[in-house]
Design a protein around this motif. Structure first.
Motif, PDB file in Angstrom:
ATOM      1  N   GLY A 297      -7.355  15.566  -6.607  1.00 21.97           N
ATOM      2  CA  GLY A 297      -7.854  16.887  -7.038  1.00 21.97           C
ATOM      3  C   GLY A 297      -6.781  17.457  -8.336  1.00 21.97           C
ATOM      4  N   GLU A 298      -7.250  18.569  -8.670  1.00 24.78           N
ATOM      5  CA  GLU A 298      -6.381  19.214  -9.776  1.00 24.78           C
ATOM      6  C   GLU A 298      -5.133  19.999  -9.670  1.00 24.78           C
ATOM      7  OE1 GLU A 298      -7.080  18.267 -13.022  1.00 24.78           O
ATOM      8  OE2 GLU A 298      -8.884  16.975 -12.350  1.00 24.78           O
ATOM      9  N   GLY A 299      -5.023  20.210  -8.312  1.00 20.12           N
ATOM     10  CA  GLY A 299      -3.886  20.787  -7.900  1.00 20.12           C
ATOM     11  C   GLY A 299      -2.585  20.327  -7.521  1.00 20.12           C
ATOM     12  N   ASP A 300      -1.507  21.060  -7.290  1.00 17.14           N
ATOM     13  CA  ASP A 300      -0.229  20.315  -7.204  1.00 17.14           C
ATOM     14  C   ASP A 300       0.089  19.785  -5.718  1.00 17.14           C
ATOM     15  OD1 ASP A 300       0.035  22.847  -6.103  1.00 17.14           O
ATOM     16  OD2 ASP A 300       1.944  23.253  -7.229  1.00 17.14           O
ATOM     17  N   ILE A 301      -0.672  19.941  -4.949  1.00 19.34           N
ATOM     18  CA  ILE A 301      -0.482  19.582  -3.503  1.00 19.34           C
ATOM     19  C   ILE A 301      -1.241  18.292  -3.298  1.00 19.34           C
ATOM     20  CG2 ILE A 301      -0.557  20.088  -1.027  1.00 19.34           C
ATOM     21  CD1 ILE A 301      -0.832  23.160  -1.754  1.00 19.34           C
ATOM     22  N   PHE A 302      -0.318  17.294  -2.643  1.00 16.42           N
ATOM     23  CA  PHE A 302      -0.941  15.751  -2.172  1.00 16.42           C
ATOM     24  C   PHE A 302      -0.903  15.934  -0.675  1.00 16.42           C
ATOM     25  CE2 PHE A 302      -1.917  11.580  -3.876  1.00 16.42           C
ATOM     26  CZ  PHE A 302      -2.374  11.058  -2.601  1.00 16.42           C
ATOM     27  N   VAL A 303      -1.647  15.858   0.240  1.00 17.55           N
ATOM     28  CA  VAL A 303      -1.578  15.583   1.543  1.00 17.55           C
ATOM     29  C   VAL A 303      -2.026  14.340   1.697  1.00 17.55           C
ATOM     30  CG1 VAL A 303      -2.502  16.430   3.795  1.00 17.55           C
ATOM     31  CG2 VAL A 303      -2.695  18.155   1.863  1.00 17.55           C
TER      32      VAL A 303
ATOM     33  N   PRO B 247       8.425  13.542   1.070  1.00 14.70           N
ATOM     34  CA  PRO B 247       7.756  15.110   0.985  1.00 14.70           C
ATOM     35  C   PRO B 247       8.338  16.105   0.913  1.00 14.70           C
ATOM     36  CG  PRO B 247       7.921  14.082   3.408  1.00 14.70           C
ATOM     37  CD  PRO B 247       8.669  13.214   2.174  1.00 14.70           C
ATOM     38  N   GLU B 248       7.718  17.170   0.608  1.00 16.07           N
ATOM     39  CA  GLU B 248       8.411  18.272   0.461  1.00 16.07           C
ATOM     40  C   GLU B 248       8.180  19.161   1.983  1.00 16.07           C
ATOM     41  OE1 GLU B 248       7.594  22.869  -1.568  1.00 16.07           O
ATOM     42  OE2 GLU B 248       7.115  21.060  -2.557  1.00 16.07           O
TER      43      GLU B 248
ATOM     44  N   MET C 221       2.064  10.216  -5.182  1.00 18.40           N
ATOM     45  CA  MET C 221       2.369  11.346  -5.005  1.00 18.40           C
ATOM     46  C   MET C 221       3.552  12.036  -5.837  1.00 18.40           C
ATOM     47  SD  MET C 221       2.604  11.595  -0.839  1.00 18.40           S
ATOM     48  CE  MET C 221       3.239   9.811  -0.368  1.00 18.40           C
ATOM     49  N   GLU C 222       3.976  10.923  -6.634  1.00 19.01           N
ATOM     50  CA  GLU C 222       5.006  11.518  -7.665  1.00 19.01           C
ATOM     51  C   GLU C 222       4.510  12.533  -8.681  1.00 19.01           C
ATOM     52  OE1 GLU C 222       6.440   8.270  -9.950  1.00 19.01           O
ATOM     53  OE2 GLU C 222       7.294   7.148  -8.018  1.00 19.01           O
ATOM     54  N   GLY C 223       5.521  13.486  -8.619  1.00 22.77           N
ATOM     55  CA  GLY C 223       5.424  14.616  -9.700  1.00 22.77           C
ATOM     56  C   GLY C 223       4.611  15.897  -8.982  1.00 22.77           C
ATOM     57  N   LEU C 224       4.228  15.642  -7.599  1.00 27.98           N
ATOM     58  CA  LEU C 224       3.272  16.683  -6.975  1.00 27.98           C
ATOM     59  C   LEU C 224       4.119  17.051  -5.661  1.00 27.98           C
ATOM     60  CD1 LEU C 224      -0.042  14.670  -7.058  1.00 27.98           C
ATOM     61  CD2 LEU C 224       0.598  16.519  -8.357  1.00 27.98           C
ATOM     62  N   ARG C 225       3.419  18.180  -4.900  1.00 28.76           N
ATOM     63  CA  ARG C 225       4.317  18.606  -3.784  1.00 28.76           C
ATOM     64  C   ARG C 225       3.504  18.104  -2.594  1.00 28.76           C
ATOM     65  NH1 ARG C 225       3.824  24.700  -3.750  1.00 28.76           N
ATOM     66  NH2 ARG C 225       5.820  24.641  -2.539  1.00 28.76           N
TER      67      ARG C 225
ATOM     68  N   ARG D 191       0.795  -1.226   0.007  1.00 25.72           N
ATOM     69  CA  ARG D 191       0.027  -0.044  -0.051  1.00 25.72           C
ATOM     70  C   ARG D 191       0.805   1.153  -0.132  1.00 25.72           C
ATOM     71  NH1 ARG D 191      -1.161   3.461   3.902  1.00 25.72           N
ATOM     72  NH2 ARG D 191      -0.282   2.285   5.576  1.00 25.72           N
ATOM     73  N   SER D 192       1.935   1.347   0.628  1.00 22.59           N
ATOM     74  CA  SER D 192       2.892   2.412   0.917  1.00 22.59           C
ATOM     75  C   SER D 192       3.453   2.872  -0.338  1.00 22.59           C
ATOM     76  CB  SER D 192       3.731   2.235   2.086  1.00 22.59           C
ATOM     77  OG  SER D 192       4.697   1.235   1.808  1.00 22.59           O
ATOM     78  N   ASP D 193       3.930   1.669  -1.234  1.00 21.40           N
ATOM     79  CA  ASP D 193       4.557   1.863  -2.508  1.00 21.40           C
ATOM     80  C   ASP D 193       3.437   2.675  -3.418  1.00 21.40           C
ATOM     81  OD1 ASP D 193       7.223   1.032  -2.246  1.00 21.40           O
ATOM     82  OD2 ASP D 193       6.217  -0.974  -1.776  1.00 21.40           O
ATOM     83  N   ALA D 194       2.267   1.816  -3.454  1.00 18.00           N
ATOM     84  CA  ALA D 194       1.180   2.413  -4.247  1.00 18.00           C
ATOM     85  C   ALA D 194       1.055   4.059  -4.044  1.00 18.00           C
ATOM     86  CB  ALA D 194      -0.219   1.620  -3.931  1.00 18.00           C
TER      87      ALA D 194
END
Length: 455
Positions: free
Chosen positions: A149-155, A170-171, A99-103, A91-94
């Motif tokens: 979401g369409e934005g560049d942040i992933f929480v 993470p950033e 999250m790749e390419g996002l913030r 699950r963690s790898d998925a």
């Protein structure tokens, strides 16, 4: 991951990943032990959900099989994947791949992860930033634990229990607290610290660690990191970078004042309790580290009104309010009971507590009993085993004995089905009843309300 199959797709973490993949256009399938509202929410997105685990549920053309640490090696679908040569993905790898390419903002800590992740997801959405998020609980409806979401942040909620949070880069990372838990996977605090140090070391160059200045475990982590990563501390401690100067209870809300970069900000947190107020400040500091103006984010945090099972009001009957609490560790139990005590005034607080895991009860049963002394009276159920097998001599009696030694009024109920009648017989108009624990004790809320309404 265009045709993934999830074993245990109804779980909080697994269902969120499945939901995001479906929203991104993947052909998602999976299985779970029983029907649930989450399964129905996934089906509404076009996900194929089988009930029960069987070899025929796994399609021969599945691109991968996604599992969590809770899936046993003898699961028939896992065995079938090995026969077919289908890759097995944790699950963690998925989640890391999503999250790749996002913030990414990754929220870690022994307690408070779900609440803080939810606060960030809601407040960033309120600002129109359209974040993606994966949370360990539902915000307001089944299936609302994740969104593409369409934005560049992933929480994302970052789970330390099996060290899977080492997979993320993470950033901004948040560490809310560091305590010994998950005793089946960690033998000592040193192992816990080493695990959190590894997590902090995964922060991308130029990124930020937001860490509590109040919890001793978090402070020790900061000392051990010794400037190896950019760190922003928050809390009520005088040396905190983001300092909380006031938390004022206002019924089931709090008014919080914090100073960030010399700017005083006062805002509302729409859930009760000092610990939730501090979670909100952690979210504020993380957003600021990502470049979001604090003066805009602070009022947006008021849009967060809670997450299922985190002091969630289930209803009222016969003048008695029934509230659900996910607290299962002594620190969490104490925090939620103190929050309810501050909000309840002169009302009595009654608890139906279900211990979670034999290993946790073995290590922390005494402290759980001491926490229950904060309630006016408690009903203690048998241990919810979850993924564990019984440990000889470890029962809920360990908690009951400690609670009584601390002066608590405790009743043991071994048949969970009897507990609604027991607690309804104890309750009087004006009382607050908390169903508390990480297992299926949450199912008792409606049954207690039904019983109360018949009185």
């Amino acid at each position: 991951m265009d045709r993934p199959h999830f074993i245990g797709i109804g779980g909080a973490g697994m269902s969120g990943i499945a939901k995001i993949l479906a929203q991104r256009g993947a052909e998602v399938a999976g299985s779970d032990a029983k029907e649930s509202a989450t399964a129905e929410a996934l089906r509404a997105l076009g996900v194929t959900v089988h009930i029960g685990h069987a070899t025929e549920h796994l399609a021969d053309d599945a691109s991968c099989v996604v599992v969590s640490s809770a899936i046993r090696k003898d699961n028939p679908e896992l065995a079938r994947a090995a026969e077919l040569g289908i890759p097995v993905v944790h699950r963690s790898d998925a989640l890391a791949a999503l999250m790749e390419g996002l913030r990414p903002i990754a929220v870690a800590g022994t307690h408070g992860k779900t609440t803080t992740t939810s606060m960030l997801a809601v407040s960033l959405s309120e600002l129109g930033l359209q974040p993606s998020y994966a949370i360990g609980g539902d915000l307001d409806a089944p299936g609302s634990n994740a969104l593409h979401g369409e934005g560049d942040i992933f929480v994302a909620e970052a789970d330390e229990s099996d060290r899977s949070f080492h997979k993320y880069a993470p950033e901004v990372a948040i560490v809310l607290n560091v305590e010994l838990d998950h005793h089946a996977n960690y033998a000592s605090m040193d192992e816990i610290y080493e695990s959190f140090e590894t997590f902090a070391g995964k922060i991308v160059p130029g990124g930020t660690l937001v860490v509590s200045a109040d919890h001793e475990g978090a402070r020790e982590l900061t000392r051990r990191l010794a400037g190896s990563v950019k760190t922003v501390t928050y809390g009520e401690a005088g040396d905190a970078d983001v300092r909380v100067t006031a938390v004022v209870p206002q019924g089931l809300k709090s008014r919080v004042t914090a100073v960030l970069d010399g700017q005083e900000l006062t805002f509302t947190v729409s859930v009760p309790g000092r610990h939730y107020a501090l979670n909100a400040v952690a979210a504020l500091a993380a957003g600021a580290a990502l470049g979001i103006p604090a003066a805009e984010l602070a009022p947006a945090l008021a849009a967060y009104t809670g997450v299922k099972r985190r002091l969630q009001l289930k209803g009222e009957a016969a003048g008695v309010q029934v509230i659900d609490s996910y607290a299962h560790h002594p620190t969490e139990m104490t925090a939620d009971l103190e929050a309810m005590r501050a909000a309840a005034g002169d009302s009595r607080i009654l608890v139906v507590f279900q211990p979670h895991l034999f290993s946790r009860t073995q290590e922390l049963g005494k402290e759980m009993g001491q926490a229950l002394a904060l309630a006016d009276a408690s009903v203690v159920l048998d241990i919810y085993p979850a993924r564990e097998d019984p440990i000889p001599g470890v029962t809920s009696e360990l908690i009951i004995e400690a609670a009584r030694a601390a002066g608590a009024d405790v009743t043991a109920v071994h048949d969970k089905a009897e507990s609604p009648a027991v607690i309804a017989g104890m309750a009087k108009p004006g009382d607050l009843v908390l169903t508390m624990g990480a297992g299926d004790v949450t199912d008792l809320g409606p049954l207690i309300l039904d019983r109360l309404s018949q009185q």
